[in-house]
Structure formats: structure tokens, C-alpha cells
Scaffold this motif. Structure first.
Motif, PDB file in Angstrom:
ATOM      1  N   SER A  65       0.826  -1.201   0.000  1.00 36.54           N
ATOM      2  CA  SER A  65       0.000   0.000   0.000  1.00 36.54           C
ATOM      3  C   SER A  65       0.859   1.249   0.000  1.00 36.54           C
ATOM      4  CB  SER A  65      -0.892   0.002   1.248  1.00 36.54           C
ATOM      5  OG  SER A  65      -1.535   1.235   1.401  1.00 36.54           O
ATOM      6  N   ILE A 113      -2.132   6.338   0.782  1.00 36.20           N
ATOM      7  CA  ILE A 113      -2.553   7.697   0.448  1.00 36.20           C
ATOM      8  C   ILE A 113      -3.786   8.100   1.243  1.00 36.20           C
ATOM      9  CG2 ILE A 113      -3.404   9.152  -1.412  1.00 36.20           C
ATOM     10  CD1 ILE A 113      -1.668   7.458  -3.307  1.00 36.20           C
ATOM     11  N   TRP A 114      -4.834   7.283   1.227  1.00 34.52           N
ATOM     12  CA  TRP A 114      -6.074   7.634   1.911  1.00 34.52           C
ATOM     13  C   TRP A 114      -6.027   7.139   3.349  1.00 34.52           C
ATOM     14  CZ3 TRP A 114      -7.556   5.180  -3.020  1.00 34.52           C
ATOM     15  CH2 TRP A 114      -7.696   6.142  -4.024  1.00 34.52           C
ATOM     16  N   VAL A 115      -6.394   7.991   4.279  1.00 33.83           N
ATOM     17  CA  VAL A 115      -6.270   7.666   5.695  1.00 33.83           C
ATOM     18  C   VAL A 115      -7.497   6.932   6.222  1.00 33.83           C
ATOM     19  CG1 VAL A 115      -6.027   8.646   7.997  1.00 33.83           C
ATOM     20  CG2 VAL A 115      -4.708   9.585   6.108  1.00 33.83           C
ATOM     21  N   ILE A 116      -8.677   7.423   5.930  1.00 31.51           N
ATOM     22  CA  ILE A 116      -9.899   6.899   6.540  1.00 31.51           C
ATOM     23  C   ILE A 116     -10.145   5.423   6.206  1.00 31.51           C
ATOM     24  CG2 ILE A 116     -12.408   7.148   6.660  1.00 31.51           C
ATOM     25  CD1 ILE A 116     -11.946  10.178   6.513  1.00 31.51           C
ATOM     26  N   PRO A 117      -9.989   4.973   4.956  1.00 30.15           N
ATOM     27  CA  PRO A 117     -10.181   3.536   4.704  1.00 30.15           C
ATOM     28  C   PRO A 117      -9.183   2.660   5.466  1.00 30.15           C
ATOM     29  CG  PRO A 117     -10.247   4.744   2.654  1.00 30.15           C
ATOM     30  CD  PRO A 117      -9.814   5.709   3.701  1.00 30.15           C
ATOM     31  N   ARG A 118      -7.948   3.132   5.612  1.00 32.12           N
ATOM     32  CA  ARG A 118      -6.947   2.347   6.336  1.00 32.12           C
ATOM     33  C   ARG A 118      -7.265   2.289   7.824  1.00 32.12           C
ATOM     34  NH1 ARG A 118      -5.992   3.328   1.234  1.00 32.12           N
ATOM     35  NH2 ARG A 118      -4.158   2.406   0.354  1.00 32.12           N
ATOM     36  N   SER A 177       3.430   5.234   5.103  1.00 32.44           N
ATOM     37  CA  SER A 177       2.523   5.889   6.051  1.00 32.44           C
ATOM     38  C   SER A 177       1.486   4.917   6.614  1.00 32.44           C
ATOM     39  CB  SER A 177       1.898   7.136   5.445  1.00 32.44           C
ATOM     40  OG  SER A 177       0.979   6.850   4.439  1.00 32.44           O
TER      41      SER A 177
END
Length: 74
Positions: free
Chosen positions: A19, A22-27, A51
Motif C-alpha cells: 500500500s 494515500i487515503w487515511v480513513i479507509p486504512r 505511512s
């Protein structure tokens, strides 16, 4: 993960991570599910994890985290 933990409550779950993070909320949602299920989650780090990908790797059960030798953590 919730379905798999309900389907068979004796087997551990495996999460393969490659991964960019990039996207925080789904992770964060995946991390919450990993903490919610009662089965141990093996996190296997392959390829690239930056990240939030590193965050998911750390969310696995202690002593059940694996990183391949060619994997890159940034």
C-alpha cells in the motif's frame, strides 16, 4: 474480515499489505476491524508500505507480523 472470523472462528486471518497509504480513513477502518475481530491477524508486508501501510502492519498481532526481505518501508 468480519465475515471470515464468523465463518470459521478457529483459523487466524491473513492480511497482505502492499500500500502507498494515500487515503487515511479507509486504512483506519481496516485497522479498527483488525482490532474488532477476535481472531489473530497475521500481517504480511510485501512490496511497498508507506505511512498508513506501515500503520496497518503494526496493527497485526504481536509475533505474527512478517516482512519479506525485498519489501520497502518508507
Amino acid at each position: 474480515m468480519v465475515y471470515l472470523s464468523i465463518e470459521n472462528d478457529t483459523k487466524d486471518l491473513y492480511l497482505f499489505i502492499n500500500s502507498l497509504g494515500i487515503w487515511v480513513i479507509p486504512r483506519v477502518a481496516i485497522y479498527d476491524i483488525m482490532q474488532f475481530v477476535q481472531r489473530d491477524a497475521h500481517t504480511i508486508y510485501m512490496g511497498l508500505a508507506t505511512s498508513m501501510g506501515s500503520f496497518l502492519l503494526a496493527g497485526g498481532s504481536i509475533a505474527k507480523r512478517l516482512a519479506f526481505p525485498y519489501a520497502q518501508c518508507q
